[in-house]
Design a protein around this motif. Structure first.
Motif, PDB file in Angstrom:
ATOM      1  N   ILE A 150      38.671  50.439  32.709  1.00  0.00           N
ATOM      2  CA  ILE A 150      38.102  49.478  33.657  1.00  0.00           C
ATOM      3  C   ILE A 150      38.697  49.690  35.051  1.00  0.00           C
ATOM      4  O   ILE A 150      39.900  49.935  35.194  1.00  0.00           O
ATOM      5  N   ASP A 151      37.857  49.579  36.079  1.00  0.00           N
ATOM      6  CA  ASP A 151      38.322  49.566  37.465  1.00  0.00           C
ATOM      7  C   ASP A 151      38.724  48.123  37.790  1.00  0.00           C
ATOM      8  O   ASP A 151      37.877  47.250  37.897  1.00  0.00           O
ATOM      9  N   GLU A 152      40.021  47.867  37.914  1.00  0.00           N
ATOM     10  CA  GLU A 152      40.499  46.489  38.069  1.00  0.00           C
ATOM     11  C   GLU A 152      40.092  45.858  39.396  1.00  0.00           C
ATOM     12  O   GLU A 152      40.105  44.630  39.520  1.00  0.00           O
ATOM     13  N   GLU A 153      39.743  46.673  40.356  1.00  0.00           N
ATOM     14  CA  GLU A 153      39.284  46.111  41.630  1.00  0.00           C
ATOM     15  C   GLU A 153      37.830  45.650  41.528  1.00  0.00           C
ATOM     16  O   GLU A 153      37.450  44.628  42.106  1.00  0.00           O
ATOM     17  N   LYS A 154      37.024  46.376  40.780  1.00  0.00           N
ATOM     18  CA  LYS A 154      35.607  46.039  40.643  1.00  0.00           C
ATOM     19  C   LYS A 154      35.365  44.996  39.555  1.00  0.00           C
ATOM     20  O   LYS A 154      34.460  44.166  39.660  1.00  0.00           O
ATOM     21  N   GLU A 155      36.138  45.056  38.481  1.00  0.00           N
ATOM     22  CA  GLU A 155      35.967  44.130  37.359  1.00  0.00           C
ATOM     23  C   GLU A 155      37.320  43.533  36.948  1.00  0.00           C
ATOM     24  O   GLU A 155      37.814  43.791  35.856  1.00  0.00           O
ATOM     25  N   PRO A 156      37.922  42.744  37.812  1.00  0.00           N
ATOM     26  CA  PRO A 156      39.274  42.232  37.528  1.00  0.00           C
ATOM     27  C   PRO A 156      39.362  41.339  36.296  1.00  0.00           C
ATOM     28  O   PRO A 156      40.422  41.248  35.684  1.00  0.00           O
ATOM     29  N   THR A 157      38.264  40.661  35.923  1.00  0.00           N
ATOM     30  CA  THR A 157      38.325  39.783  34.749  1.00  0.00           C
ATOM     31  C   THR A 157      38.396  40.566  33.441  1.00  0.00           C
ATOM     32  O   THR A 157      38.714  39.999  32.402  1.00  0.00           O
ATOM     33  N   LYS A 158      38.101  41.859  33.490  1.00  0.00           N
ATOM     34  CA  LYS A 158      38.076  42.659  32.266  1.00  0.00           C
ATOM     35  C   LYS A 158      39.385  43.402  31.997  1.00  0.00           C
ATOM     36  O   LYS A 158      39.461  44.219  31.076  1.00  0.00           O
ATOM     37  N   VAL A 159      40.415  43.127  32.811  1.00  0.00           N
ATOM     38  CA  VAL A 159      41.747  43.644  32.504  1.00  0.00           C
ATOM     39  C   VAL A 159      42.632  42.455  32.126  1.00  0.00           C
ATOM     40  O   VAL A 159      42.251  41.300  32.290  1.00  0.00           O
ATOM     41  N   GLU A 160      43.814  42.763  31.602  1.00  0.00           N
ATOM     42  CA  GLU A 160      44.707  41.679  31.172  1.00  0.00           C
ATOM     43  C   GLU A 160      45.240  40.944  32.394  1.00  0.00           C
ATOM     44  O   GLU A 160      45.838  41.547  33.286  1.00  0.00           O
ATOM     45  N   HIS A 161      45.037  39.624  32.426  1.00  0.00           N
ATOM     46  CA  HIS A 161      45.430  38.844  33.594  1.00  0.00           C
ATOM     47  C   HIS A 161      46.937  38.632  33.639  1.00  0.00           C
ATOM     48  O   HIS A 161      47.529  38.577  34.700  1.00  0.00           O
ATOM     49  N   PHE A 162      47.548  38.482  32.452  1.00  0.00           N
ATOM     50  CA  PHE A 162      48.998  38.414  32.354  1.00  0.00           C
ATOM     51  C   PHE A 162      49.449  39.217  31.138  1.00  0.00           C
ATOM     52  O   PHE A 162      49.787  40.365  31.253  1.00  0.00           O
ATOM     53  N   GLY A 163      49.434  38.623  29.958  1.00  0.00           N
ATOM     54  CA  GLY A 163      49.805  39.340  28.746  1.00  0.00           C
ATOM     55  C   GLY A 163      50.956  38.704  28.000  1.00  0.00           C
ATOM     56  O   GLY A 163      52.059  39.253  27.951  1.00  0.00           O
ATOM     57  N   ILE A 164      50.707  37.541  27.385  1.00  0.00           N
ATOM     58  CA  ILE A 164      51.782  36.840  26.678  1.00  0.00           C
ATOM     59  C   ILE A 164      52.175  37.539  25.378  1.00  0.00           C
ATOM     60  O   ILE A 164      53.358  37.578  25.016  1.00  0.00           O
ATOM     61  N   SER A 165      51.213  38.145  24.681  1.00  0.00           N
ATOM     62  CA  SER A 165      51.543  38.834  23.427  1.00  0.00           C
ATOM     63  C   SER A 165      52.478  40.017  23.649  1.00  0.00           C
ATOM     64  O   SER A 165      53.458  40.179  22.896  1.00  0.00           O
ATOM     65  N   PRO A 166      52.239  40.868  24.642  1.00  0.00           N
ATOM     66  CA  PRO A 166      53.218  41.927  24.912  1.00  0.00           C
ATOM     67  C   PRO A 166      54.611  41.382  25.199  1.00  0.00           C
ATOM     68  O   PRO A 166      55.617  41.971  24.791  1.00  0.00           O
ATOM     69  N   VAL A 221      53.819  49.735  24.842  1.00  0.00           N
ATOM     70  CA  VAL A 221      53.093  50.870  25.398  1.00  0.00           C
ATOM     71  C   VAL A 221      51.713  50.303  25.731  1.00  0.00           C
ATOM     72  O   VAL A 221      50.856  50.160  24.865  1.00  0.00           O
ATOM     73  N   VAL A 222      51.518  49.928  26.990  1.00  0.00           N
ATOM     74  CA  VAL A 222      50.381  49.088  27.376  1.00  0.00           C
ATOM     75  C   VAL A 222      49.624  49.687  28.565  1.00  0.00           C
ATOM     76  O   VAL A 222      50.182  50.447  29.352  1.00  0.00           O
ATOM     77  N   VAL A 223      48.362  49.315  28.696  1.00  0.00           N
ATOM     78  CA  VAL A 223      47.542  49.785  29.816  1.00  0.00           C
ATOM     79  C   VAL A 223      48.174  49.336  31.140  1.00  0.00           C
ATOM     80  O   VAL A 223      48.539  48.163  31.293  1.00  0.00           O
ATOM     81  N   GLY A 224      48.286  50.249  32.075  1.00  0.00           N
ATOM     82  CA  GLY A 224      48.928  49.938  33.356  1.00  0.00           C
ATOM     83  C   GLY A 224      47.977  49.309  34.346  1.00  0.00           C
ATOM     84  O   GLY A 224      47.727  49.875  35.427  1.00  0.00           O
ATOM     85  N   LYS A 225      47.463  48.140  33.990  1.00  0.00           N
ATOM     86  CA  LYS A 225      46.528  47.433  34.864  1.00  0.00           C
ATOM     87  C   LYS A 225      46.778  45.933  34.790  1.00  0.00           C
ATOM     88  O   LYS A 225      47.385  45.429  33.850  1.00  0.00           O
ATOM     89  N   GLY A 226      46.277  45.227  35.810  1.00  0.00           N
ATOM     90  CA  GLY A 226      46.357  43.767  35.816  1.00  0.00           C
ATOM     91  C   GLY A 226      47.778  43.257  35.778  1.00  0.00           C
ATOM     92  O   GLY A 226      48.710  43.847  36.344  1.00  0.00           O
ATOM     93  N   GLY A 227      47.959  42.141  35.065  1.00  0.00           N
ATOM     94  CA  GLY A 227      49.261  41.501  34.994  1.00  0.00           C
ATOM     95  C   GLY A 227      50.286  42.264  34.189  1.00  0.00           C
ATOM     96  O   GLY A 227      51.493  42.002  34.314  1.00  0.00           O
ATOM     97  N   LEU A 228      49.853  43.227  33.371  1.00  0.00           N
ATOM     98  CA  LEU A 228      50.797  43.985  32.547  1.00  0.00           C
ATOM     99  C   LEU A 228      51.777  44.776  33.400  1.00  0.00           C
ATOM    100  O   LEU A 228      52.916  45.025  32.988  1.00  0.00           O
ATOM    101  N   LYS A 229      51.349  45.154  34.595  1.00  0.00           N
ATOM    102  CA  LYS A 229      52.245  45.900  35.502  1.00  0.00           C
ATOM    103  C   LYS A 229      53.393  45.035  35.998  1.00  0.00           C
ATOM    104  O   LYS A 229      54.405  45.564  36.474  1.00  0.00           O
ATOM    105  N   GLU A 230      53.242  43.720  35.901  1.00  0.00           N
ATOM    106  CA  GLU A 230      54.300  42.803  36.336  1.00  0.00           C
ATOM    107  C   GLU A 230      55.316  42.552  35.222  1.00  0.00           C
ATOM    108  O   GLU A 230      56.397  42.028  35.467  1.00  0.00           O
ATOM    109  N   ILE A 231      54.956  42.922  34.002  1.00  0.00           N
ATOM    110  CA  ILE A 231      55.811  42.667  32.850  1.00  0.00           C
ATOM    111  C   ILE A 231      56.641  43.885  32.482  1.00  0.00           C
ATOM    112  O   ILE A 231      57.857  43.811  32.317  1.00  0.00           O
TER     113      ILE A 231
END
Length: 367
Positions: free
Chosen positions: A272-288, A299-309
């Motif tokens: 997913i392109d997070e700039e074009k479809e931001p709702t389709k990436v992980e917004h935060f990620g409580i399970s990780p 070992v997680v996709v480097g997009k959305g809120g996961l990059k902050e975790i």
């Protein structure tokens, strides 16, 4: 001593859903109920005790001090009926689905958990936004998208928390774990967790010689024929491989899998392109985050809120392609010392998202 406030909380997702957003919302509810008069407002019915028990069991929370009542908000009741109901509260805390309403509470707090990529245009919507005194999001990623599209200032990022005393490691086994609801994402803006991609990659690893490892997928199936069909396709693809799928795991079972799993996979947002479809990436990620607290290396996709975790190469790995997911995972499997060190770093990183910080930010917003 802080004055006791009368606080109402409303989410259009309660009581039907029980995902990460509801975990956040019920955590807010539990903490506020320790020192305030708190009411959870239900627009879609539901027995009070059944709703309480559902969320207490799902998220291991104490909601015994919380009142539950039916509300006119979110129904076809008249505007006057709805707005007058809000006037009885000192604080109204609303987890929005993108819609807005007027509130006469003394302080209105808007929690935005989706990075909505649409404009809140028109005079009425702008006035409604102004009516919400304090806005907060669940991640810096969501904050960026909301400020860009809604043209508002979001002064607070209110990260969900993980209880490090609750999620603790045990003797690790050769298990790769992923936790997330099963839904296709075809008929909504929600981010599919992409269990199909994880099964595909794991099958390839087994076909290329991986032995002794098991992939475990945990998550309920969302209502809807498309979601049931998606879950069925994943199950079919998993047949004949060491892949276990659990749709009705208890909290204790989930916690045990976190404890013994060595690696944690998360694929929401893949391709997913997070700039074009931001709702389709992980917004935060409580399970990780729960997995990290249990020393399962993410070992997680480097997009959305996961990059902050996840700190890439320190407390886990961020990936973009199937090849990177395979390579990062193989590195861990082939290097036990790396796996152990990263697991410990992951638990330390998870402590940054603490209940104490969660409470501090919440109290600042409540006033």
């Amino acid at each position: 001593m802080a004055q006791t406030k009368r606080i109402g909380l409303y989410s259009p997702y309660v009581p039907e859903h029980a995902g990460g957003g509801e975990r956040y919302f019920m955590s807010v509810t539990e903490i506020l109920s320790e020192s305030h008069d708190v009411t959870m407002l239900l627009a879609r019915g539901g027995d009070e005790q059944a709703v309480r028990e559902k969320y207490e069991q799902a998220f291991h929370l104490d909601l015994s001090r919380v009142h539950f009542k039916q509300t006119a908000i979110g129904t076809r009741a008249s505007f006057l009926t709805k707005v007058l109901e809000t006037a009885q509260y000192d604080v109204l805390y609303y987890l929005t689905d993108g819609s807005l309403f007027f509130s006469l509470a003394k302080r209105n707090i808007l929690h935005i958990q989706f990075p909505f990529a649409f404009v809140q245009s028109g005079l009425i919507n702008r006035v409604k936004l102004w009516n919400w005194h304090i806005c907060n999001t669940n991640s810096a990623f969501t904050k960026k998208i909301i400020e860009q599209w809604w043209k508002i200032s979001v002064p607070f990022v209110h990260y969900p928390y993980v209880d490090s005393a609750l999620y603790v490691p045990a003797t690790k086994e050769q298990i790769i774990l992923s936790v997330g609801r099963f839904f296709s994402g075809e008929k909504s803006v929600m981010h599919c967790k992409r269990q199909d991609i994880m099964v595909k990659v794991f099958r390839s690893m087994v076909n290329h010689g991986l032995k002794g490892w098991k992939l475990v997928l945990i998550g309920s199936i969302d209502p809807g024929e498309d979601n049931a069909a998606y879950a069925a396709r994943v199950a079919t693809a998993a047949k004949g491989y060491p892949i276990k799928i659990l749709h009705n795991a208890s909290f204790d079972m989930l916690k045990q899998y976190y404890a013994v799993s060595s690696v944690y996979w998360h694929a929401a947002g893949f391709s997913i392109d997070e700039e074009k479809e931001p709702t389709k990436v992980e917004h935060f990620g409580i399970s990780p985050l729960e997995a990290m607290s249990s020393e399962a290396v993410p070992v997680v996709v480097g997009k959305g809120g996961l990059k902050e975790i996840v700190e890439h190469g320190v407390s886990g790995f961020l990936w973009q392609t199937e090849e990177e997911l395979t390579r990062n995972t193989a590195q861990l499997i082939e290097n036990h010392d790396m796996m152990e060190t990263m697991g410990q770093k992951a638990r330390e990183r998870a402590k940054f998202f603490s209940k104490e910080q969660f409470r501090k930010t919440l109290e600042e917003m409540i006033g």
